[in-house]
Design an enzyme around this catalytic site. Structure first.
Site, PDB file in Angstrom:
ATOM      1  N   GLU A 193       0.823  -1.211   0.000  1.00 61.82           N
ATOM      2  CA  GLU A 193       0.000   0.000   0.000  1.00 61.82           C
ATOM      3  C   GLU A 193       0.858   1.261   0.000  1.00 61.82           C
ATOM      4  OE1 GLU A 193      -2.972  -0.200  -0.762  1.00 61.82           O
ATOM      5  OE2 GLU A 193      -3.196  -2.350  -0.450  1.00 61.82           O
ATOM      6  N   HIS A 236       3.073   6.415  -5.489  1.00 59.69           N
ATOM      7  CA  HIS A 236       2.536   6.744  -6.812  1.00 59.69           C
ATOM      8  C   HIS A 236       1.734   8.045  -6.742  1.00 59.69           C
ATOM      9  CE1 HIS A 236       0.753   4.730 -10.692  1.00 59.69           C
ATOM     10  NE2 HIS A 236       1.524   5.764 -10.964  1.00 59.69           N
TER      11      HIS A 236
END
Length: 668
Positions: free
Chosen positions: A460, A466
């Site tokens: 995660e 990202h």
């Protein structure tokens, strides 16, 4: 009190959680819908010839109030909901869908977008990508259809929003309703002390003063299945899990209606099936391409799982002719793991305190990308468990803010995920994102993680990077707004660092002594990495095939849910000893919203990319600055601003190869 959603965002971008009240949501949604509706009308009514700026950019920048309330509301309905929020969610879901359909199904607005698309206006690559993606949204929303079909597509999408919301709420309710309550200490035979303690704490939280309670949370059910000696109790909790969505609620009628409506919508839009419709906007493009990849892995996997079954039967002591049941795999696998590798997961957990693992993933991000995470307890949060961090470059430049929400609670849905309270964009200067990672670890002191939970945290966090490192002009192209089968690359590649020996030595320290994890224990861990891969791959791929079956068969909605599921599993020759990772009635990835429908395969698709991509780091050095810089600049920063395969090729210098995936899973 004034509505916090009506004020501009604070410089840090974190919502004003302390001053938010329930009544603020409805008021803000109403104003947000109205404001954006007026903005869209001005675009449509403009007498100016359509250009990128007066049409695409104006559309991209519309709906500021609505974005602020949506970013908070949809996050909290997943991570900290209650009955009032759930009731409002059922109201807002169809209204939000109708509002979106009114925009992307608007033929006049579409004609302006199409005019820009057909024009010779000179555009930058990012502008061209935004134009392509926006036009695709209109087409996929039915804007190019005649009026009757366009309205029907809109009505279907609104109805699906209601049904999918109800499906997810049902899973949460059924999960919370289940508890395996044990009052006899003999029933705890085989359970390590930490599992007993966790059961005792759960019991006390539910008002059971002299009992142990085990739930369907992964952090509870998994160790129970691994260690509980009493087979009947393993069966009880396993059935509790696999019957979710059928006990206090019944998701089967919802599944049939969801599948039927998706099929109808796909055909109205010119596709043979919902799978064809969804895959048309992904890297894979076709169901044939997806099945080809799944089959490449499935066939060697079945040979491996047969070998695993033989080994488990030999160590199980079951009577001649007696078969392993699904609730036996975790238990006997654990016994076999100890026999083969002398590896005790309970011993391993002592080196993985939550705080140490968190610091370890921060250190990896620092070594790869120079990021520094500074705890900021002065910032507002939506729940006392949430810990906020300011994230900066090595030179002190702010990158964004990161919220960690680690612990399970009844108000949070199961699983783990990344989301955002503010997306990265540009408004004269870079607008810093506000990212959140949600997990469901047991709230205990100390909180000790198993190896799978360690990987989950790293996974995660990869999604979080990202979003954090996104550096694109437009929010709708930033961060995780990428093709669905590309979005798991940053998360899955991050998992590789978690178990690297040199990384383990930096963060894995004994909870009591502070001793660094011994080389001998690391060696055992590395030796066992491919252990049980037949089982893990089979349960995952079976769920992928089940997803595709529901969404590629035009008649899937016509029959009994369990019968259809059994038929889909028989078609691939799945062993009855292993169930798919998710059965249909609690398969939230594909029935709680559209995002992963016909797309659960994306994890294995992305694993081809991440396994091949990680080879570059292994070849050049785990923390090689040039390799890290290439991954950051070509993947993490670019979001969905270019074709994903082009981004991967720019990083790797070639197309990905499937062999690293098969090798990592021991399936070559």
């Amino acid at each position: 009190m004034s509505n916090p959603f009506f004020a501009p965002s604070a410089p840090h971008g974190i919502p004003d959680f302390p001053n938010l009240r329930f009544e603020h949501y409805r008021e803000a949604f109403d104003k947000g819908f109205a404001e954006q509706g007026e903005e869209i009308q001005r675009i449509v009514a403009s007498a100016e010839a359509p250009t990128f700026e007066n049409t695409l950019l104006a559309l991209e920048n519309s709906g500021a109030t609505l974005r602020r309330v949506e970013d908070v509301f949809w996050n909290l309905t997943s991570s900290d909901t209650d009955e009032k929020l759930q009731a409002l969610e059922c109201e807002i879901a169809p209204e939000s869908s109708a509002h979106r359909s009114a925009i992307y199904g608007n033929p006049k607005l579409f004609s302006r977008v199409q005019a820009v698309y057909d024009s010779e206006e000179e555009l930058s690559p990012e502008q061209r990508q935004l134009l392509e993606e926006t036009r695709q949204l209109f087409v996929r929303s039915g804007a190019a259809l005649d009026e009757a079909d366009r309205h029907r597509v809109s009505a279907i999408t609104e109805k699906l929003a209601v049904l999918c919301t109800r499906f997810g709420q049902n899973v949460l309710a059924d999960s919370n309703a289940y508890a395996l309550v044990l009052t006899d200490e003999k029933d705890l035979a085989g359970l390590p002390a930490y599992v007993r303690d966790m059961g005792r704490e759960e019991a006390r939280s539910r008002g059971h003063l002299d009992a142990w309670v085990f739930t369907l949370s992964r952090s509870s059910i998994t160790p129970f299945l691994q260690y509980a000696d009493q087979r009947s109790l393993r069966e009880a909790i396993y059935r509790g899990y696999t019957e979710c969505g059928t006990r206090t609620v019944d998701n089967r009628p919802l599944i049939r209606e969801i599948v039927a409506l998706r099929q109808e919508r796909a055909q109205l839009l010119g596709f043979e099936s919902h799978a064809d419709f969804m895959l048309d906007d992904r890297m894979a493009r076709t169901t044939e391409a997806v099945r080809e990849l799944l089959d490449q892995v499935w066939d060697p996997c079945q040979a491996q799982v047969a070998r695993e079954a033989t080994a488990l039967l030999e160590c199980s002591g079951l009577a001649a002719g007696e078969e392993l049941a699904p609730w036996d795999w975790w238990y006997y696998t654990e016994k076999l793991r100890r026999q083969r590798f002398d590896l005790d997961p309970d011993e391993l957990k002592q080196y993985f305190t939550l705080e140490n693992v968190r610091d370890g993933v921060f250190a990896v991000a620092n070594k790869l990308y120079g990021l520094v995470f500074k705890e900021r307890r002065d910032l507002p949060v939506y729940h006392p468990d949430v810990v906020p961090y300011e994230v900066c470059e090595a030179d002190g430049t702010r990158v964004g803010f990161f919220l960690f929400d680690f612990y399970s609670r009844p108000s949070k849905r199961s699983g783990a995920w990344m989301s955002e309270f503010r997306a990265q964009s540009y408004d004269g200067q870079r607008v810093t994102p506000v990212i959140v990672n949600c997990c469901n670890f047991p709230k205990s002191t100390p909180c000790l993680l198993g190896v799978d939970e360690v990987r989950t945290l790293f996974h995660e966090f990869g999604h979080g990077l990202h979003g954090l490192l996104s550096d694109v002009p437009y929010a709708s192209l930033g961060g995780t707004n990428v093709k669905q089968d590309f979005v798991e690359l940053p998360s899955q590649i991050m998992e590789h660092w978690a178990m690297e020996p040199q990384v383990l030595k930096s963060y894995a320290r004994h909870v009591d002594s502070g001793e660094v994890i011994p080389d001998a224990l690391i060696a055992k861990l590395k030796d066992s990495e491919q252990f049980k891969q037949g089982f893990a791959t089979t349960e995952y791929l079976a769920a992928c095939y089940l997803d595709l079956a529901w969404h590629s068969d035009p008649r899937a909605a016509e029959g009994d849910v369990e019968a259809f599921e059994a038929q889909a599993m028989a078609a691939i020759g799945k062993t009855p000893m292993i169930d798919p990772r998710y059965k249909s009635t609690y398969f939230q990835h594909i029935f709680s919203d559209d995002a992963y429908s016909a797309g659960y395969y994306v994890y294995i698709w992305a694993e081809v990319l991440d396994a091949d991509g990680y080879e570059a780091f292994k070849e050049n050095g785990l923390f090689d600055s040039n390799t890290a810089r290439a991954f950051r600049s070509h993947v993490l920063e670019r979001g969905g601003s270019a074709d994903p395969m082009a981004l991967y090729r720019a990083f790797r210098g070639r197309d990905p190869r499937v062999e690293p995936l098969l090798r990592n899973r021991g399936l070559l």
